[in-house]
Design a protein around this motif. Sequence first.
Motif, short mmCIF file in Angstrom:
data_model
loop_
_atom_site.label_atom_id
_atom_site.label_comp_id
_atom_site.label_asym_id
_atom_site.label_seq_id
_atom_site.Cartn_x
_atom_site.Cartn_y
_atom_site.Cartn_z
N LEU A 161 0.82 -1.21 0.00
CA LEU A 161 0.00 0.00 0.00
C LEU A 161 0.86 1.26 0.00
O LEU A 161 0.57 2.23 -0.70
N ASN A 162 1.91 1.24 0.79
CA ASN A 162 2.80 2.39 0.86
C ASN A 162 3.46 2.64 -0.49
O ASN A 162 3.63 3.77 -0.92
N GLY A 163 3.83 1.53 -1.17
CA GLY A 163 4.47 1.66 -2.47
C GLY A 163 3.55 2.11 -3.57
O GLY A 163 4.00 2.58 -4.62
N ASN A 164 2.23 1.97 -3.35
CA ASN A 164 1.27 2.43 -4.36
C ASN A 164 1.28 3.94 -4.54
O ASN A 164 1.00 4.45 -5.62
N ILE A 165 1.57 4.66 -3.47
CA ILE A 165 1.50 6.12 -3.49
C ILE A 165 2.64 6.69 -4.33
O ILE A 165 3.81 6.37 -4.12
N ARG A 166 2.29 7.54 -5.28
CA ARG A 166 3.30 8.15 -6.15
C ARG A 166 3.73 9.51 -5.57
O ARG A 166 2.90 10.27 -5.09
N THR A 167 5.02 9.78 -5.65
CA THR A 167 5.56 11.06 -5.19
C THR A 167 5.58 12.04 -6.34
O THR A 167 6.09 11.74 -7.42
N TYR B 63 -8.94 -3.72 2.97
CA TYR B 63 -7.77 -3.74 2.09
C TYR B 63 -8.09 -3.32 0.65
O TYR B 63 -7.35 -2.51 0.07
N PRO B 64 -9.16 -3.87 -0.01
CA PRO B 64 -9.45 -3.43 -1.38
C PRO B 64 -9.67 -1.93 -1.50
O PRO B 64 -9.32 -1.32 -2.51
N VAL B 65 -10.26 -1.33 -0.46
CA VAL B 65 -10.48 0.12 -0.48
C VAL B 65 -9.16 0.86 -0.40
O VAL B 65 -8.89 1.79 -1.16
N LEU B 66 -8.30 0.42 0.53
CA LEU B 66 -6.99 1.04 0.67
C LEU B 66 -6.17 0.90 -0.61
O LEU B 66 -5.49 1.82 -1.04
N ASP B 67 -6.26 -0.27 -1.22
CA ASP B 67 -5.50 -0.51 -2.44
C ASP B 67 -5.99 0.40 -3.56
O ASP B 67 -5.21 0.97 -4.32
N ALA B 68 -7.33 0.57 -3.65
CA ALA B 68 -7.89 1.45 -4.68
C ALA B 68 -7.48 2.90 -4.47
O ALA B 68 -7.12 3.61 -5.42
N VAL B 69 -7.51 3.35 -3.21
CA VAL B 69 -7.15 4.74 -2.92
C VAL B 69 -5.67 5.00 -3.18
O VAL B 69 -5.30 5.93 -3.91
N THR B 70 -4.82 4.17 -2.60
CA THR B 70 -3.38 4.42 -2.73
C THR B 70 -2.89 4.27 -4.16
O THR B 70 -1.96 4.95 -4.57
N SER B 71 -3.54 3.38 -4.94
CA SER B 71 -3.13 3.20 -6.33
C SER B 71 -3.46 4.41 -7.18
O SER B 71 -2.94 4.55 -8.29
N SER B 72 -4.32 5.27 -6.68
CA SER B 72 -4.77 6.43 -7.46
C SER B 72 -4.26 7.75 -6.89
O SER B 72 -4.66 8.81 -7.33
N LEU B 73 -3.37 7.65 -5.90
CA LEU B 73 -2.96 8.83 -5.15
C LEU B 73 -1.55 9.30 -5.51
O LEU B 73 -0.62 8.50 -5.61
N ASP C 21 6.56 15.17 1.21
CA ASP C 21 6.39 15.13 2.66
C ASP C 21 5.06 14.52 3.07
O ASP C 21 4.71 14.52 4.26
N LEU C 22 4.32 14.00 2.09
CA LEU C 22 3.01 13.42 2.40
C LEU C 22 2.77 12.16 1.55
O LEU C 22 1.64 11.85 1.21
N ASP C 23 3.86 11.47 1.23
CA ASP C 23 3.75 10.36 0.27
C ASP C 23 3.92 8.98 0.91
O ASP C 23 4.34 8.03 0.27
N SER C 24 3.59 8.86 2.19
CA SER C 24 3.65 7.56 2.85
C SER C 24 2.47 7.41 3.80
O SER C 24 1.86 8.40 4.22
N LEU C 25 2.15 6.16 4.14
CA LEU C 25 1.04 5.91 5.04
C LEU C 25 1.26 6.53 6.41
O LEU C 25 0.34 7.06 7.02
N SER C 26 2.50 6.47 6.90
CA SER C 26 2.77 7.01 8.23
C SER C 26 2.58 8.52 8.26
O SER C 26 2.04 9.07 9.23
#
Length: 347
Positions: free
Chosen positions: A44-50, A258-268, A273-278
């Motif tokens: 999920l963390n890796g889905n987020i694009r910087t 999980y499917p919701v998180l995957d859908a959100v992070t894959s599109s984000l 400074d705001l590109d990780s789950l933490s």
Amino acid sequence: MALRDLRLLRTRLFARRRVRWSALGAGVLLLTLVCAGGLAYAVLNGNIRTDWATDRALDADHGKRPVALRPGAQNILVMGSDIENTKDSQRSDTTMLLHLSADRKRAALVSVPRDLMVDIPACRLPDGERSEPEYAQFNWAFERGGAACAIRTFEDLSGVRVDHHVVLDFTGFKKVVNALGGVDVKVPERMKVPHGDVVLDEGEQHLNGAEALVFVRGRTGVGDGSDLQRIERQKEFVRDLLAQVREAGLLDHTTRLYPVLDAVTSSLTADKDLDSLSELYGLAEAAGKVPEDRTAIVTVPSVEHPDYWGRYMPVEDQAAELFEALRRDEELPKHLYNAYDPDNDEL
């Protein structure tokens, strides 16, 4: 951050106190869903694009940007990107500012009409050149120079320093709604977007992702056809969606979440400074603690532009009040809450 720590954070966030879902609107939906998951953290963390390109463009223009007047206050610009209907460029029909006060006791969600006529500055383009400054509708800024140009345009309009930004594409919006199993809404009248095949009938409807996109984006031939009315419908959709998430207890069921998180992070896409789950979690936790009665949901006060048909201009005195309060991190004037009234020409 270990899996055990993520589970502990999730428990603290959702068991310690009830999140004020409806008040925080779309910004908190985005941020909270991203931060709530415990499984497959690395995926999920890796889905987020910087968004390195936007960060570089803003760094290059640092001397032209407003200075933050209140250290500790946070302003996050949330943009919806349309990548389905444009081949050569992207457009953003939805832009909202999420403001968190320095003491984290107040919040505001401010919608910016896409058809608001504004001064768009000369923006850095992907090829290194700059666009020509122009007076045009707000969403042209994103089309001209991406998120960086939209941020610069908003900052020039408001004088508010944008600290962070996130971009969610509309393909992701559909995936999120589908992952949630659809959403129940009341369709005010028959709806269809131009050149689209999906038609919504009037009345109570259970919408899938594609249908929900028509509901939140439809404008032509719906009501008064205004962008301001569409913004109000988007707010209504978010309230319905968040109420459904809360009632279903989705955030307490990791396998369903999980499917919701995957859908959100894959599109984000987010700034560095705001590109990780933490990092998103910290922001969501702060937003979740804001009491409902200390949260404002407003639209930049606007009226029809006398010289540009179908476009808007800010109501100068009310917009100035709004932006001044945001800059100074003060409570927004009550008379600006939900200011849109289709029968009131003077707002």
